[in-house]
Write a protein that holds these residues in place. Structure first.
Motif, PDB file in Angstrom:
ATOM      1  N   ARG A  68      16.646  25.530   1.368  1.00 37.94           N
ATOM      2  CA  ARG A  68      15.193  25.423   1.454  1.00 37.94           C
ATOM      3  C   ARG A  68      14.717  24.205   0.680  1.00 37.94           C
ATOM      4  O   ARG A  68      14.806  24.155  -0.540  1.00 37.94           O
ATOM      5  N   LEU A  69      14.188  23.229   1.388  1.00 40.64           N
ATOM      6  CA  LEU A  69      13.691  22.000   0.773  1.00 40.64           C
ATOM      7  C   LEU A  69      12.283  22.250   0.248  1.00 40.64           C
ATOM      8  O   LEU A  69      11.391  22.645   1.003  1.00 40.64           O
ATOM      9  N   THR A  70      12.080  22.020  -1.051  1.00 39.82           N
ATOM     10  CA  THR A  70      10.774  22.221  -1.682  1.00 39.82           C
ATOM     11  C   THR A  70      10.154  20.875  -2.021  1.00 39.82           C
ATOM     12  O   THR A  70      10.774  20.064  -2.721  1.00 39.82           O
ATOM     13  N   VAL A  71       8.944  20.635  -1.523  1.00 37.36           N
ATOM     14  CA  VAL A  71       8.230  19.370  -1.743  1.00 37.36           C
ATOM     15  C   VAL A  71       6.894  19.698  -2.400  1.00 37.36           C
ATOM     16  O   VAL A  71       6.081  20.429  -1.832  1.00 37.36           O
ATOM     17  N   ILE A  72       6.671  19.146  -3.604  1.00 38.24           N
ATOM     18  CA  ILE A  72       5.475  19.468  -4.387  1.00 38.24           C
ATOM     19  C   ILE A  72       4.525  18.283  -4.395  1.00 38.24           C
ATOM     20  O   ILE A  72       4.900  17.162  -4.746  1.00 38.24           O
ATOM     21  N   ASN A  73       3.285  18.553  -3.981  1.00 36.46           N
ATOM     22  CA  ASN A  73       2.187  17.581  -3.987  1.00 36.46           C
ATOM     23  C   ASN A  73       2.544  16.296  -3.239  1.00 36.46           C
ATOM     24  O   ASN A  73       2.438  15.190  -3.793  1.00 36.46           O
ATOM     25  N   PRO A  74       2.910  16.400  -1.974  1.00 37.11           N
ATOM     26  CA  PRO A  74       3.187  15.178  -1.207  1.00 37.11           C
ATOM     27  C   PRO A  74       1.907  14.586  -0.613  1.00 37.11           C
ATOM     28  O   PRO A  74       0.951  15.306  -0.309  1.00 37.11           O
ATOM     29  N   SER A  75       1.910  13.279  -0.451  1.00 40.94           N
ATOM     30  CA  SER A  75       0.774  12.586   0.152  1.00 40.94           C
ATOM     31  C   SER A  75       1.293  11.560   1.149  1.00 40.94           C
ATOM     32  O   SER A  75       2.182  10.774   0.829  1.00 40.94           O
ATOM     33  N   LEU A  76       0.724  11.562   2.352  1.00 46.82           N
ATOM     34  CA  LEU A  76       1.118  10.634   3.412  1.00 46.82           C
ATOM     35  C   LEU A  76      -0.119   9.877   3.895  1.00 46.82           C
ATOM     36  O   LEU A  76      -1.118  10.494   4.271  1.00 46.82           O
ATOM     37  N   VAL A  77      -0.042   8.545   3.850  1.00 52.29           N
ATOM     38  CA  VAL A  77      -1.146   7.690   4.289  1.00 52.29           C
ATOM     39  C   VAL A  77      -0.634   6.730   5.357  1.00 52.29           C
ATOM     40  O   VAL A  77       0.302   5.956   5.111  1.00 52.29           O
ATOM     41  N   LEU A  78      -1.256   6.766   6.544  1.00 55.14           N
ATOM     42  CA  LEU A  78      -0.847   5.922   7.654  1.00 55.14           C
ATOM     43  C   LEU A  78      -2.051   5.138   8.197  1.00 55.14           C
ATOM     44  O   LEU A  78      -3.202   5.555   8.020  1.00 55.14           O
ATOM     45  N   HIS A  79      -1.749   4.044   8.874  1.00 55.69           N
ATOM     46  CA  HIS A  79      -2.796   3.207   9.479  1.00 55.69           C
ATOM     47  C   HIS A  79      -2.448   2.980  10.943  1.00 55.69           C
ATOM     48  O   HIS A  79      -1.394   2.416  11.258  1.00 55.69           O
ATOM     49  N   LEU A  80      -3.324   3.429  11.817  1.00 50.85           N
ATOM     50  CA  LEU A  80      -3.138   3.240  13.254  1.00 50.85           C
ATOM     51  C   LEU A  80      -3.941   2.018  13.687  1.00 50.85           C
ATOM     52  O   LEU A  80      -5.177   2.010  13.596  1.00 50.85           O
ATOM     53  N   GLU A  81      -3.229   0.986  14.138  1.00 52.53           N
ATOM     54  CA  GLU A  81      -3.892  -0.256  14.521  1.00 52.53           C
ATOM     55  C   GLU A  81      -4.506  -0.152  15.925  1.00 52.53           C
ATOM     56  O   GLU A  81      -4.277   0.817  16.650  1.00 52.53           O
ATOM     57  N   LYS A  82      -5.251  -1.180  16.321  1.00 54.32           N
ATOM     58  CA  LYS A  82      -5.914  -1.177  17.632  1.00 54.32           C
ATOM     59  C   LYS A  82      -4.921  -1.206  18.788  1.00 54.32           C
ATOM     60  O   LYS A  82      -5.247  -0.785  19.902  1.00 54.32           O
ATOM     61  N   ASP A  83      -3.730  -1.740  18.540  1.00 53.73           N
ATOM     62  CA  ASP A  83      -2.725  -1.773  19.605  1.00 53.73           C
ATOM     63  C   ASP A  83      -2.022  -0.433  19.786  1.00 53.73           C
ATOM     64  O   ASP A  83      -1.098  -0.314  20.599  1.00 53.73           O
ATOM     65  N   GLY A  84      -2.450   0.572  19.017  1.00 47.08           N
ATOM     66  CA  GLY A  84      -1.860   1.900  19.140  1.00 47.08           C
ATOM     67  C   GLY A  84      -0.582   2.096  18.348  1.00 47.08           C
ATOM     68  O   GLY A  84       0.050   3.146  18.459  1.00 47.08           O
ATOM     69  N   VAL A 104      -4.885   9.551   7.952  1.00 53.71           N
ATOM     70  CA  VAL A 104      -4.587   8.571   8.990  1.00 53.71           C
ATOM     71  C   VAL A 104      -5.828   7.720   9.221  1.00 53.71           C
ATOM     72  O   VAL A 104      -6.876   8.233   9.623  1.00 53.71           O
ATOM     73  N   HIS A 105      -5.688   6.431   8.944  1.00 56.67           N
ATOM     74  CA  HIS A 105      -6.786   5.493   9.171  1.00 56.67           C
ATOM     75  C   HIS A 105      -6.705   4.989  10.611  1.00 56.67           C
ATOM     76  O   HIS A 105      -5.693   4.411  11.024  1.00 56.67           O
ATOM     77  N   VAL A 106      -7.766   5.221  11.373  1.00 60.84           N
ATOM     78  CA  VAL A 106      -7.856   4.771  12.763  1.00 60.84           C
ATOM     79  C   VAL A 106      -8.941   3.697  12.835  1.00 60.84           C
ATOM     80  O   VAL A 106      -9.747   3.549  11.910  1.00 60.84           O
ATOM     81  N   PRO A 107      -8.981   2.921  13.922  1.00 61.09           N
ATOM     82  CA  PRO A 107      -9.981   1.845  14.002  1.00 61.09           C
ATOM     83  C   PRO A 107     -11.421   2.312  13.829  1.00 61.09           C
ATOM     84  O   PRO A 107     -12.271   1.565  13.331  1.00 61.09           O
ATOM     85  N   ASP A 108     -11.719   3.535  14.224  1.00 60.09           N
ATOM     86  CA  ASP A 108     -13.109   4.012  14.158  1.00 60.09           C
ATOM     87  C   ASP A 108     -13.369   4.959  12.999  1.00 60.09           C
ATOM     88  O   ASP A 108     -14.455   5.547  12.918  1.00 60.09           O
ATOM     89  N   GLY A 109     -12.430   5.134  12.119  1.00 62.92           N
ATOM     90  CA  GLY A 109     -12.681   6.048  11.023  1.00 62.92           C
ATOM     91  C   GLY A 109     -11.398   6.545  10.371  1.00 62.92           C
ATOM     92  O   GLY A 109     -10.351   5.873  10.429  1.00 62.92           O
ATOM     93  N   GLU A 159       0.843  -1.196   0.000  1.00 62.09           N
ATOM     94  CA  GLU A 159       0.000   0.000   0.000  1.00 62.09           C
ATOM     95  C   GLU A 159       0.880   1.249   0.000  1.00 62.09           C
ATOM     96  O   GLU A 159       1.942   1.264   0.619  1.00 62.09           O
ATOM     97  N   PRO A 160       0.474   2.299  -0.687  1.00 64.50           N
ATOM     98  CA  PRO A 160       1.278   3.527  -0.718  1.00 64.50           C
ATOM     99  C   PRO A 160       1.321   4.194   0.648  1.00 64.50           C
ATOM    100  O   PRO A 160       0.311   4.287   1.345  1.00 64.50           O
ATOM    101  N   ILE A 161       2.485   4.638   1.014  1.00 62.52           N
ATOM    102  CA  ILE A 161       2.666   5.370   2.273  1.00 62.52           C
ATOM    103  C   ILE A 161       2.952   6.833   1.973  1.00 62.52           C
ATOM    104  O   ILE A 161       2.275   7.731   2.477  1.00 62.52           O
ATOM    105  N   VAL A 162       3.955   7.078   1.160  1.00 60.45           N
ATOM    106  CA  VAL A 162       4.344   8.433   0.780  1.00 60.45           C
ATOM    107  C   VAL A 162       4.479   8.503  -0.731  1.00 60.45           C
ATOM    108  O   VAL A 162       5.096   7.629  -1.349  1.00 60.45           O
ATOM    109  N   SER A 163       3.894   9.527  -1.313  1.00 60.86           N
ATOM    110  CA  SER A 163       4.094   9.807  -2.731  1.00 60.86           C
ATOM    111  C   SER A 163       4.334  11.300  -2.888  1.00 60.86           C
ATOM    112  O   SER A 163       3.653  12.116  -2.254  1.00 60.86           O
ATOM    113  N   VAL A 164       5.293  11.638  -3.736  1.00 65.90           N
ATOM    114  CA  VAL A 164       5.665  13.038  -3.963  1.00 65.90           C
ATOM    115  C   VAL A 164       5.920  13.229  -5.449  1.00 65.90           C
ATOM    116  O   VAL A 164       6.635  12.430  -6.070  1.00 65.90           O
TER     117      VAL A 164
END
Length: 219
Positions: free
Chosen positions: A139-155, A190-195, A116-121
């Protein structure tokens, strides 16, 4: 009274004068002796300039070659994958000499287990500047970055569970490696257990030095 200019003569042991001689001018000797040296120095620097120009042209050509792309991408991917424990892809690495900078196009970091994608730039530009007595990132320039994370039930996060452990004796990171960050049109999910919790249209704009303004829309 009249003055008479005397010319030096060679005299034998009987005191009989032979042919007149002329003593060499020391200044003339110095000038004539220095000419070959100056010519040699000029030729050396001219040769050095020509060799440098040819080497620069060859280097520019190599930086645009497939061989450079293969070597640079392999090195970068190995370093990132070892540190993050995830898989990385990059479409292209470009090097600019003036202003000195490195540009990464099409960066993608995926989960090593689920893919699954985590980071795309779309693009990352990292300029090199002289600061603090040496070369550092500007100066670091980042164009159109995307971050997707999943937080499990164990935290714990599903991602980055196999990150590399710091080496013994390694100093902790006390500051970011770049001077300032300019982030354009980013998003965080960020995907969490409840949403799902998200942040879109994320923008980070430098104001003065490391101080920046941050804006975005919470979803």
């Amino acid at each position: 009274s009249a003055s008479v200019a005397l010319r030096p003569r060679i005299v034998d042991d009987r005191g009989i004068g032979l042919l007149p001689i002329s003593l060499p001018d020391p200044d003339a000797m110095t000038t004539k002796a220095g000419r070959p040296l100056r010519k040699t120095v000029r030729r050396f620097f001219l040769l050095l300039l020509v060799v440098s120009a040819i080497s620069f042209i060859i280097l520019v050509g190599w930086l645009n070659s497939d061989d450079f792309q293969h070597r640079a991408q392999s090195f970068l991917i190995e370093q990132v994958e070892t540190a993050s424990g995830e898989n990385m892809e990059v479409e292209r690495i470009r090097v600019h000499f003036w202003p000195p900078s490195v540009i990464l196009d099409g960066v993608l970091l995926t989960n090593a287990q689920t893919e699954e994608p985590i980071v795309s730039v779309d693009r990352v530009r990292a300029p090199l500047v002289l600061r603090g007595g040496g070369p550092k990132l500007g100066r670091l320039t980042v164009i159109n970055p995307s971050l997707v994370l999943h937080l499990e039930k164990d935290g714990k996060l599903r991602e980055f569970r196999n990150t590399a452990k710091p080496k013994p004796g390694a100093k902790p990171l006390t500051e970011l490696p770049w001077y300032s960050l300019h982030l354009i049109d980013g998003s965080i999910v960020v995907h969490v257990p409840d949403g799902v919790v998200g942040l879109s249209r994320l923008s980070i704009s430098p104001i003065s030095g490391p101080v920046s303004s941050i804006s975005g829309i919470i979803q």
